[in-house]
Design an enzyme around this catalytic site. Structure first.
Site, mmCIF file in Angstrom:
data_model
loop_
_atom_site.group_PDB
_atom_site.id
_atom_site.type_symbol
_atom_site.label_atom_id
_atom_site.label_comp_id
_atom_site.label_asym_id
_atom_site.label_seq_id
_atom_site.Cartn_x
_atom_site.Cartn_y
_atom_site.Cartn_z
ATOM 1 N N GLU A 186 -2.022 -5.304 -3.460
ATOM 2 C CA GLU A 186 -1.102 -4.784 -3.084
ATOM 3 C C GLU A 186 -0.542 -5.141 -1.781
ATOM 4 O O GLU A 186 0.758 -5.087 -2.033
ATOM 5 C CB GLU A 186 -1.786 -3.362 -1.783
ATOM 6 C CG GLU A 186 -2.449 -2.436 -2.185
ATOM 7 C CD GLU A 186 -3.279 -2.160 -0.621
ATOM 8 O OE1 GLU A 186 -4.071 -0.525 -1.260
ATOM 9 O OE2 GLU A 186 -3.854 -1.959 0.245
ATOM 10 N N ASP A 230 0.442 -1.193 0.001
ATOM 11 C CA ASP A 230 -0.099 0.102 -0.109
ATOM 12 C C ASP A 230 0.906 1.433 0.041
ATOM 13 O O ASP A 230 0.987 2.444 -0.718
ATOM 14 C CB ASP A 230 -0.833 -0.022 0.992
ATOM 15 C CG ASP A 230 -1.314 1.185 1.470
ATOM 16 O OD1 ASP A 230 -3.074 1.178 0.478
ATOM 17 O OD2 ASP A 230 -1.520 1.762 2.627
#
Length: 234
Positions: free
Chosen positions: A128, A56
Site C-alpha cells: 500500500e 490504502d
C-alpha cells in the site's frame, strides 16, 4: 539492506513494476518499515506508515470504481463485500510477493531475524505504501495502472483466497481486541438429513446465524451473513 545502498538494486524493483521514480526518495520511504526508522533513530514519520495510509485510500478508491463500473446491477452491500475480498491483508501480501517486494524492504534487525520479509502484515503495508509513493511521484494515472496491473488483473484469484470464516476473522481482528466465537448445535431431525445451527458472536453479542448440513457449513453460513451485515454498515 543498508539504506544508502546504490540505486541499482532499487531499479530492479522499478523494472518489476514497470515504473521509474523521478523522486527515488519516495520509493525508499515506501520500503522503510517502522522497525528500521526506529533502529536508526529517525522520526517515525520517516517510515512507510504515512504512505501506507495514502496508498490504502487510493487502492480502495480505484477498486471501488472498477467494481462499480463492472457490476452495474450489484447492490452496495455486495459491492462492499467484493471490495473487501480484494484488499484484505493476505490478498495484498500475495500481490507483494508476486513482485518480490520483501527482498527490497528496509527492516530493523529484530524484524529481519524474525522473518519480517515474509510476514503478511509487513508485506501488505509496504504494498500500500508503494501505491502511495507511485501516486505522489507520478499522479493518478500511474497509480491506477499499478493497481490494475498487480491487483485487479488478478481479481478472481484474490477474491477466492479466503472463505467467509477467514474473512470475518480478519474483519474482527482489524477492530482490535475483539473476540469472535461460534455456538453450533444440531437441530432435531432424522440422522440422514441432520441440520446444524450456528450462532456467531462478537464480544458476546449475537451477530448472525446460519443453517447447514454440517457444523462447518453452518458456521460458514453464519460468517457469510455476518459479513453482509457488518460490511453493509461500513
Amino acid at each position: 539492506m543498508p539504506f544508502d545502498e546504490s540505486l541499482e538494486r532499487l531499479k530492479g524493483l522499478e523494472q518489476r513494476i514497470g515504473y521509474s521514480f523521478s523522486d527515488t526518495a519516495l520509493l525508499r520511504t515506501a520500503l522503510m518499515h517502522p522497525s528500521y526508522s526506529s533502529e536508526q533513530g529517525l522520526d517515525r514519520s520517516r517510515s512507510n506508515q504515512r504512505l501506507e495510509f495514502l496508498g490504502d485510500a487510493i487502492l480502495e478508491g480505484v477498486v471501488s470504481d472498477y467494481l462499480y463500473r463492472e457490476h452495474p446491477t450489484v447492490e452496495e452491500g455486495e459491492l462492499t463485500r467484493l471490495r473487501a475480498s480484494l484488499v484484505f491483508e493476505t490478498a495484498l501480501a500475495v500481490c507483494a510477493k508476486d513482485i518480490g517486494l520483501g527482498e527490497y524492504l528496509f527492516l530493523g534487525k529484530g524484524e529481519e531475524r524474525s522473518g519480517g520479509r515474509e510476514k503478511n502484515s509487513i508485506l501488505s503495508d509496504a504494498f500500500e505504501a508503494l501505491i502511495g509513493a507511485v501516486f505522489l511521484d507520478g499522479g493518478v494515472g500511474p497509480a491506477k495502472q499499478f493497481i490494475y496491473d498487480f491487483v485487479i488483473n488478478d481479481i478472481d484469484e484474490m477474491s477466492l483466497l479466503k472463505d467467509d470464516k477467514s474473512r470475518i476473522q480478519e474483519f474482527v481482528q482489524r477492530e482490535g481486541g475483539r473476540k469472535l466465537r461460534y455456538e453450533t448445535d444440531a437441530l432435531k431431525g432424522p440422522d440422514h438429513d441432520k441440520l446444524f445451527r450456528s450462532e456467531l458472536y462478537i464480544d458476546d453479542r449475537l451477530i448472525s446465524e446460519g443453517i447447514g448440513h454440517s457444523k462447518k457449513s453452518a458456521e460458514q453460513e453464519a460468517a457469510k451473513a455476518a459479513l453482509r451485515l457488518l460490511c453493509a454498515g461500513k
